[in-house]
Design a protein around this motif. Sequence first.
Motif, mmCIF file in Angstrom:
data_model
loop_
_atom_site.group_PDB
_atom_site.id
_atom_site.type_symbol
_atom_site.label_atom_id
_atom_site.label_comp_id
_atom_site.label_asym_id
_atom_site.label_seq_id
_atom_site.Cartn_x
_atom_site.Cartn_y
_atom_site.Cartn_z
ATOM 1 N N UNK A 1 0.837 -1.202 0.000
ATOM 2 C CA UNK A 1 0.000 0.000 0.000
ATOM 3 C C UNK A 1 0.867 1.245 0.000
ATOM 4 N N UNK A 2 0.223 2.389 -0.275
ATOM 5 C CA UNK A 2 0.905 3.683 -0.212
ATOM 6 C C UNK A 2 0.026 4.652 0.568
ATOM 7 N N UNK A 3 0.658 5.616 1.178
ATOM 8 C CA UNK A 3 -0.070 6.687 1.858
ATOM 9 C C UNK A 3 -0.206 7.834 0.870
ATOM 10 N N UNK A 4 -1.445 8.220 0.564
ATOM 11 C CA UNK A 4 -1.668 9.262 -0.440
ATOM 12 C C UNK A 4 -2.520 10.377 0.143
ATOM 13 N N UNK A 5 -1.913 11.520 0.385
ATOM 14 C CA UNK A 5 -2.670 12.650 0.919
ATOM 15 C C UNK A 5 -3.620 13.232 -0.118
ATOM 16 N N UNK A 6 -3.389 12.926 -1.395
ATOM 17 C CA UNK A 6 -4.266 13.430 -2.453
ATOM 18 C C UNK A 6 -5.581 12.662 -2.505
ATOM 19 N N UNK A 7 -5.563 11.414 -2.085
ATOM 20 C CA UNK A 7 -6.740 10.564 -2.193
ATOM 21 C C UNK A 7 -7.481 10.401 -0.875
ATOM 22 N N UNK A 8 -6.785 10.556 0.214
ATOM 23 C CA UNK A 8 -7.345 10.237 1.526
ATOM 24 C C UNK A 8 -7.333 11.483 2.401
ATOM 25 N N UNK A 9 -8.435 11.792 3.084
ATOM 26 C CA UNK A 9 -8.483 12.992 3.924
ATOM 27 C C UNK A 9 -7.438 12.945 5.041
ATOM 28 N N UNK A 10 -6.931 14.114 5.385
ATOM 29 C CA UNK A 10 -6.071 14.201 6.554
ATOM 30 C C UNK A 10 -6.873 13.758 7.771
ATOM 31 N N UNK A 11 -6.237 13.051 8.653
ATOM 32 C CA UNK A 11 -6.935 12.545 9.835
ATOM 33 C C UNK A 11 -7.291 11.084 9.737
ATOM 34 N N UNK A 12 -7.339 10.567 8.508
ATOM 35 C CA UNK A 12 -7.689 9.157 8.310
ATOM 36 C C UNK A 12 -6.432 8.307 8.481
ATOM 37 N N UNK A 13 -5.987 8.177 9.715
ATOM 38 C CA UNK A 13 -4.685 7.581 9.999
ATOM 39 C C UNK A 13 -4.607 6.094 9.686
ATOM 40 N N UNK A 14 -5.736 5.425 9.611
ATOM 41 C CA UNK A 14 -5.722 3.990 9.331
ATOM 42 C C UNK A 14 -6.084 3.675 7.881
ATOM 43 N N UNK A 15 -6.106 4.694 7.031
ATOM 44 C CA UNK A 15 -6.451 4.509 5.616
ATOM 45 C C UNK A 15 -5.205 4.618 4.744
ATOM 46 N N UNK A 16 -5.000 3.639 3.875
ATOM 47 C CA UNK A 16 -3.936 3.659 2.882
ATOM 48 C C UNK A 16 -4.488 3.112 1.569
ATOM 49 N N UNK A 17 -3.822 3.415 0.457
ATOM 50 C CA UNK A 17 -4.278 2.986 -0.858
ATOM 51 C C UNK A 17 -3.538 1.713 -1.262
ATOM 52 N N UNK A 18 -4.287 0.675 -1.611
ATOM 53 C CA UNK A 18 -3.698 -0.593 -2.040
ATOM 54 C C UNK A 18 -2.775 -0.351 -3.244
ATOM 55 N N UNK A 19 -1.596 -0.981 -3.220
ATOM 56 C CA UNK A 19 -0.528 -0.690 -4.167
ATOM 57 C C UNK A 19 -0.946 -0.856 -5.628
ATOM 58 N N UNK A 20 -1.543 -1.992 -5.991
ATOM 59 C CA UNK A 20 -1.910 -2.234 -7.386
ATOM 60 C C UNK A 20 -2.944 -1.232 -7.862
ATOM 61 N N UNK A 21 -3.915 -0.924 -6.998
ATOM 62 C CA UNK A 21 -4.947 0.058 -7.346
ATOM 63 C C UNK A 21 -4.298 1.423 -7.576
ATOM 64 N N UNK A 22 -3.382 1.795 -6.698
ATOM 65 C CA UNK A 22 -2.702 3.083 -6.831
ATOM 66 C C UNK A 22 -1.891 3.145 -8.125
ATOM 67 N N UNK A 23 -1.138 2.090 -8.411
ATOM 68 C CA UNK A 23 -0.302 2.082 -9.613
ATOM 69 C C UNK A 23 -1.148 2.170 -10.882
ATOM 70 N N UNK A 24 -2.337 1.593 -10.848
ATOM 71 C CA UNK A 24 -3.210 1.604 -12.027
ATOM 72 C C UNK A 24 -3.850 2.967 -12.240
ATOM 73 N N UNK A 25 -4.276 3.598 -11.144
ATOM 74 C CA UNK A 25 -5.090 4.804 -11.277
ATOM 75 C C UNK A 25 -4.331 6.116 -11.117
#
Length: 366
Positions: A336-360
Amino acid sequence: MNDSQPSILLIDDDKKSLTGLQRRLKTRLPGVRLDTWRPTVDDGPLLAAFNSRVDDHTVLVIVDYDLTPSVRGLFGSTIVGWCQNRSIPVGEFSRANDPALPRDPNLFELRVPSAEAKAAAFIVDTFKGFREIQEALDITPQLAREGRSLAAVLAALLGRPGLESQFAPYMSRLGASNAALLQQLKNSLPDAEHPDDAKIIRLLTYVLGHVLSNAVLKYPGPILSGPVLCAYIATAPDEIKPLAKLFHRARYRGPFGYRVPLFWRDVVDDVLDRRAKRIADKEYDSFGDYNRSIVEAALQRRLKSHECQRTGCLGKKGGFWCPFMMRPVCERGDCSVSSSSWIPSGAQLSRVERDFYDEWSPILGF
């Protein structure tokens, strides 16, 4: 008819669907006025027809995405805009054209399931959530008058004033989501010579209700859903029953918490800390591994593995949740990756799955 009753307006071109949904809601929302509207060309100017059907007691509007069978060129998005201009929460659904709806609504828009039973459950939970916030503000109008931050008001409404700092980052993008609404809210707040309590409460209900339902609960940080709790413990979602029992003290009982179990993360952490004394003192690769070990010791059995098949995980790591793929992930770079562009600040337990991130990410420019 009691015109002071809280109400819901259901808008659809299909009479059978309107009747079926209204019937389901009547049994679950006694005391709520359930109005329906099938727009037609005979209604005259449609905006005027809409305005005649909503008032200060309208808590929620539900509209079909495609109303063109009744009125050529009329889509639910038009009515969504009218609702947003009046600060009325609105949910949009589509029976026949699901792909036409964006996968994720914007902050001030609600996405209603298309199946009637699920739609009814969603509407009940959403109605009660906004209604609870409004009633709490009605009882304590000083929250709106004292010049508190939006995060402070939300934390106070949820009975957790100490969590203001955890809610504050979720508010950072409000201006980008609806700058006009935010300016309207600022203009109504206590620096005005004669603040209108009713208007302030309506605006606060609208803003805080959407932040809570579309940001805080969707992108986990201080509050965890059942599947997210399982991810936090690095296990499969179907372990939720024993986990709910173990973390019963952490149950969230606030707005929008009727359809699925929700949990306060700080109380979950407190339970884990107390249980940690019963496991061996050793090094762990991540807090997901640590949490899993604590719970396995508490339950005196191995937890089930989730679906990740990456080497070095095989469904036994986690700690985080991908809100796009809706599954556990861990902090490893190949997961996974931490993406401040996709996930609101404060969502400390949210990350973007790697394959999904690489695709989109190349497509979306992130």
